[in-house]
Design a protein around this motif. Structure first.
Motif, PDB file in Angstrom:
ATOM      1  N   ARG A  75      62.315   6.436  65.152  1.00 11.73           N
ATOM      2  CA  ARG A  75      62.340   6.492  63.682  1.00 11.73           C
ATOM      3  C   ARG A  75      61.403   5.104  63.337  1.00 11.73           C
ATOM      4  O   ARG A  75      60.799   5.254  62.212  1.00 11.73           O
ATOM      5  CB  ARG A  75      63.733   6.131  63.054  1.00 11.73           C
ATOM      6  N   GLY A  76      61.634   4.194  64.177  1.00 12.79           N
ATOM      7  CA  GLY A  76      60.648   3.010  63.861  1.00 12.79           C
ATOM      8  C   GLY A  76      59.042   3.284  64.049  1.00 12.79           C
ATOM      9  O   GLY A  76      58.288   2.963  63.235  1.00 12.79           O
ATOM     10  N   VAL A  77      58.996   4.245  65.052  1.00 10.58           N
ATOM     11  CA  VAL A  77      57.488   4.697  65.319  1.00 10.58           C
ATOM     12  C   VAL A  77      57.100   5.474  64.081  1.00 10.58           C
ATOM     13  O   VAL A  77      55.917   5.171  63.540  1.00 10.58           O
ATOM     14  CB  VAL A  77      57.405   5.610  66.665  1.00 10.58           C
ATOM     15  N   GLY A  78      57.737   6.285  63.508  1.00 12.07           N
ATOM     16  CA  GLY A  78      57.596   6.938  62.180  1.00 12.07           C
ATOM     17  C   GLY A  78      57.145   6.141  61.127  1.00 12.07           C
ATOM     18  O   GLY A  78      56.261   6.100  60.359  1.00 12.07           O
ATOM     19  N   ARG A  79      58.039   5.105  60.919  1.00 15.10           N
ATOM     20  CA  ARG A  79      57.806   4.138  59.872  1.00 15.10           C
ATOM     21  C   ARG A  79      56.332   3.481  60.096  1.00 15.10           C
ATOM     22  O   ARG A  79      55.750   3.322  59.192  1.00 15.10           O
ATOM     23  CB  ARG A  79      58.903   3.103  59.812  1.00 15.10           C
ATOM     24  N   SER A  80      56.181   2.992  61.247  1.00 14.18           N
ATOM     25  CA  SER A  80      55.080   2.448  61.644  1.00 14.18           C
ATOM     26  C   SER A  80      53.574   3.158  61.310  1.00 14.18           C
ATOM     27  O   SER A  80      52.663   2.660  60.816  1.00 14.18           O
ATOM     28  CB  SER A  80      54.907   1.706  62.915  1.00 14.18           C
ATOM     29  N   VAL A  81      53.920   4.343  61.680  1.00 15.52           N
ATOM     30  CA  VAL A  81      52.716   5.344  61.352  1.00 15.52           C
ATOM     31  C   VAL A  81      52.531   5.245  59.989  1.00 15.52           C
ATOM     32  O   VAL A  81      51.174   5.381  59.549  1.00 15.52           O
ATOM     33  CB  VAL A  81      52.833   6.814  62.140  1.00 15.52           C
ATOM     34  N   THR A  82      53.699   5.767  59.346  1.00 20.37           N
ATOM     35  CA  THR A  82      53.264   5.735  57.801  1.00 20.37           C
ATOM     36  C   THR A  82      52.809   4.513  57.112  1.00 20.37           C
ATOM     37  O   THR A  82      51.876   4.590  56.241  1.00 20.37           O
ATOM     38  CB  THR A  82      54.717   6.212  57.068  1.00 20.37           C
ATOM     39  N   LYS A  83      53.119   3.513  57.592  1.00 17.74           N
ATOM     40  CA  LYS A  83      53.024   1.979  56.827  1.00 17.74           C
ATOM     41  C   LYS A  83      51.438   1.782  57.426  1.00 17.74           C
ATOM     42  O   LYS A  83      50.689   1.293  56.477  1.00 17.74           O
ATOM     43  CB  LYS A  83      53.832   0.911  57.360  1.00 17.74           C
TER      44      LYS A  83
END
Length: 248
Positions: free
Chosen positions: A215-223
């Motif tokens: 989930r943190g990877v997804g947030r990092s990609v979006t940001k």
């Protein structure tokens, strides 16, 4: 926001400090160049062709109605080389390559591979960040050059074969040569260079700051993608404002 900006500046400073080590990472830089440049070239050419075509389609009929159809080449040429080519290529690379960088580095953080590098006394900036930023800094200006050429060709073809415009290709390129100067092309390449540094730094910083598993990877990609696009547009205005006196 200010914490992330500070982390980006620190990462960029560490990367610039490690720049002399780039010659030891030629193979890694070459692999990143292939992924960023060659693999994105077809998509960049398609995008640029239709951007040039839309410019001719929108502006051509208006100019022809006012008896200024012969000025279409200069309008398309300046719009592409100073603004649309560097900005659109930067947004394309931010979405395609910046997201991949953030996802790759974020996954390495989530699975503690970056910590393993530090345990082995390998600097993650030298090993992971430097090749990516150097490669994207080389590739994006090159893509902007291709974008200019393909966009001009697209604009010329639409201008010549659209019945409402009817500007011959020779007239289009003659006006383009008269209006577009070398410093205009350099103006766009400087933008592309600055955008490349921003995309590489933001994407790598977000990837290395990943916490929380998948989930943190997804947030990092979006940001990474959102922050890159926002900074690209802000920097576009700043660079244009700084270089404006040199265009007179």
């Amino acid at each position: 926001m200010f914490r992330e900006l500070g982390q980006m500046l620190l990462l960029l400073g560490a990367t610039l400090k490690a720049l002399p080590q780039a010659f030891r990472r030629i193979r890694a830089i070459g692999e990143q160049l292939f992924e960023i440049g060659n693999a994105s070239l077809f998509m960049a050419c398609m995008l640029s062709f239709f951007i040039g075509g839309v410019l001719s389609l929108q502006a051509g009929s208006v100019l022809v109605q006012r008896g200024l159809g012969t000025q279409l080449g200069g309008l398309v040429g300046l719009s592409m080389c100073k603004e649309l080519a560097p900005v659109m290529m930067a947004i394309l690379i931010a979405g395609r390559i910046g997201s991949a960088m953030a996802a790759e580095l974020g996954s390495m953080c989530a699975y503690q591979e970056v910590d393993a590098l530090r345990t082995l006394n390998i600097n993650p900036v030298h090993y992971l960040v430097l090749p990516r930023i150097v490669a994207i800094t080389i590739a994006l200006p090159c893509l902007a050059v291709f974008s200019n050429l393909v966009g001009w060709m697209g604009g010329a073809l639409i201008a010549a074969y659209n019945q409402d415009i009817g500007v011959e290709t020779s007239t289009f390129f003659a006006n383009l040569r008269d209006v577009v100067r070398t410093r205009d092309v350099i103006h766009g390449l400087l933008k592309a260079l600055a955008f490349a540094v921003v995309i590489g730094t933001v994407s790598c910083q977000q990837g290395l700051a990943t916490i929380g598993g998948p989930r943190g990877v997804g947030r990092s990609v979006t940001k990474a993608v959102v922050n890159s696009i926002v900074l690209i547009l802000i920097l576009d205005y700043v660079i244009t404002r700084v270089l404006l006196p040199f265009d007179k």
